[in-house]
Design a protein around this motif. Structure first.
Motif, PDB file in Angstrom:
ATOM      1  N   THR A   1       1.014  -1.260  -0.104  1.00 54.92           N
ATOM      2  CA  THR A   1       0.062   0.067   0.152  1.00 54.92           C
ATOM      3  C   THR A   1       0.969   1.182   0.161  1.00 54.92           C
ATOM      4  O   THR A   1       0.648   2.092  -0.584  1.00 54.92           O
ATOM      5  N   ARG A   2       1.922   1.282   0.800  1.00 54.71           N
ATOM      6  CA  ARG A   2       2.817   2.500   0.721  1.00 54.71           C
ATOM      7  C   ARG A   2       3.544   2.612  -0.472  1.00 54.71           C
ATOM      8  O   ARG A   2       3.550   3.794  -0.668  1.00 54.71           O
TER       9      ARG A   2
ATOM     10  N   VAL B   1       2.973   1.581  -3.272  1.00 52.87           N
ATOM     11  CA  VAL B   1       2.103   2.222  -4.506  1.00 52.87           C
ATOM     12  C   VAL B   1       1.771   3.654  -4.327  1.00 52.87           C
ATOM     13  O   VAL B   1       1.688   4.334  -5.361  1.00 52.87           O
ATOM     14  N   SER B   2       1.153   3.801  -3.209  1.00 49.30           N
ATOM     15  CA  SER B   2       0.419   5.139  -2.950  1.00 49.30           C
ATOM     16  C   SER B   2       1.587   6.317  -2.831  1.00 49.30           C
ATOM     17  O   SER B   2       1.380   7.376  -3.536  1.00 49.30           O
ATOM     18  N   ARG B   3       2.741   5.944  -2.617  1.00 47.86           N
ATOM     19  CA  ARG B   3       3.811   6.924  -2.356  1.00 47.86           C
ATOM     20  C   ARG B   3       4.674   7.051  -3.776  1.00 47.86           C
ATOM     21  O   ARG B   3       4.909   8.251  -3.828  1.00 47.86           O
TER      22      ARG B   3
ATOM     23  N   GLY C   1       4.276   4.749  -6.518  1.00 46.72           N
ATOM     24  CA  GLY C   1       4.002   4.051  -7.763  1.00 46.72           C
ATOM     25  C   GLY C   1       4.658   2.870  -8.094  1.00 46.72           C
ATOM     26  O   GLY C   1       4.777   2.522  -9.324  1.00 46.72           O
TER      27      GLY C   1
END
Length: 331
Positions: free
Chosen positions: A139-140, A142-144, A146
């Motif tokens: 999650t981190r 991808v969200s931060r 890519g």
């Protein structure tokens, strides 16, 4: 925080040491930044996912970092018959994350210690705590950034150190290898309590021994994991087979393709030919708008069926025809 050395008085019953007296105070002490829990607070550490065994630890250690882990192991090494077990998310099945009358180190308490993106000669890595859950790492990343690790496990509520101590196998392994093949550096707390950084060129014996070493060479407290660009879209397909030979033939074909058109994820599994919610059709969940229609499966009378789960990754810039082209050969 200063705590008393942990000790236990034991007596022999059929050759096995049994706790008697619990935690007592010795003359020396160890300084921990984390905490030590005893009594009823150790209940979570007395069982694991497998549910086959239940043991009572002497104490549950919640370390603040590698230094705490090191101090605990060094202290335990000076106490006769004291054992130590590292517990990630407790997903072992035969009590590997437990210890009877010993010390359980809860690695989840160290999750936030390391999370750093590294760019080394144009390649990206995430420097992450061994106690972090893969689902949170994903999650981190991808969200931060890519980005995403290249290789996974099916179930993501597992710790980084836990799966790297085993192998970490999933549908990407045919292309990138298991998770242990996608790590470039580890921080290990050895059985002597030494904090050691290792890689392919730095302490290589410890590095390769710890990866897939089932925790026998030390506790993984930090790992540097390879990353790649995360896909913008994913096409996800499940194909059900009634014949094992056809299932294995297609699986081998898909993972052996080297023409650049193979799927990014290929994995197979078995499920029972019934409506049992644990092992039957309902155990193969799909998106709510794409229910599993068991009515179209030939009623061969076989007690089990086989399923190939495949996926292909897309980026927003990909032409729509690429999606159809990849799917066509499979049909």
């Amino acid at each position: 925080m200063t705590i008393a050395y942990l000790d236990r008085t034991v007596h022999e019953t059929d050759g096995e040491p049994k706790p008697n007296g619990g935690v007592s105070t010795l003359s020396k002490s160890i300084d921990l930044q984390g905490s030590v829990e005893t009594g009823d607070k150790t209940t979570i550490a007395s069982k694991d996912f497998g549910g086959l065994y239940s043991t009572k630890p002497l104490a549950l250690i919640k370390p603040a970092g590698s230094d705490d882990v090191s101090r605990v192991i060094k202290a335990a090494s000076r106490i006769p018959r004291m054992t130590v077990a590292a517990r990630g998310n407790g997903h072992s099945i035969n009590g590997q994350a437990m210890t009877n009358g010993g010390l359980v180190i809860d690695m989840r308490s160290t999750e936030e210690n390391h999370f750093r993106l590294l760019n080394i000669n144009g390649s990206f890595f995430i420097d992450v705590s061994g106690g972090a859950l893969w689902e949170n790492v994903l999650t981190r990343c991808v969200s931060r950034f890519g980005l995403a690790p290249r290789s996974w496990t099916d179930y993501l509520s597992l710790t980084v150190g836990g799966t790297l101590s085993n192998a970490g196998v999933s549908g990407q392994a045919f292309r990138y290898g298991p998770q242990i093949s996608n790590v470039t550096e580890l921080e290990i707390i050895t059985g002597k309590g030494d904090i050691t950084v290792c890689s392919e060129t730095r302490n290589p014996e410890l590095f390769f021994g710890s990866l897939g070493g089932l925790g026998q060479f030390g506790i993984i407290t930090r790992a540097m994991v390879k990353l790649q660009p995360a896909p913008d879209m994913v096409r996800w397909i499940r194909v059900v087979y009634t014949e094992f030979d056809e299932f294995t033939r297609d699986a081998e074909f898909l993972v052996s393709r080297d023409d650049g058109e193979s799927f990014d994820y290929v994995e197979g599994f078995v499920f029972c030919n019934n409506d049992d919610p644990v092992n039957g059709w309902p155990s193969v969940p799909l998106d709510p708008v794409h229910g599993f229609n068991q009515g179209i499966i030939p009623q061969t009378g076989a007690s089990v069926h086989y399923c190939l789960e495949v996926a292909f990754h897309y980026q927003k810039g990909d032409h729509p025809s690429n999606v159809d082209k990849v799917i066509i050969f499979f049909v």
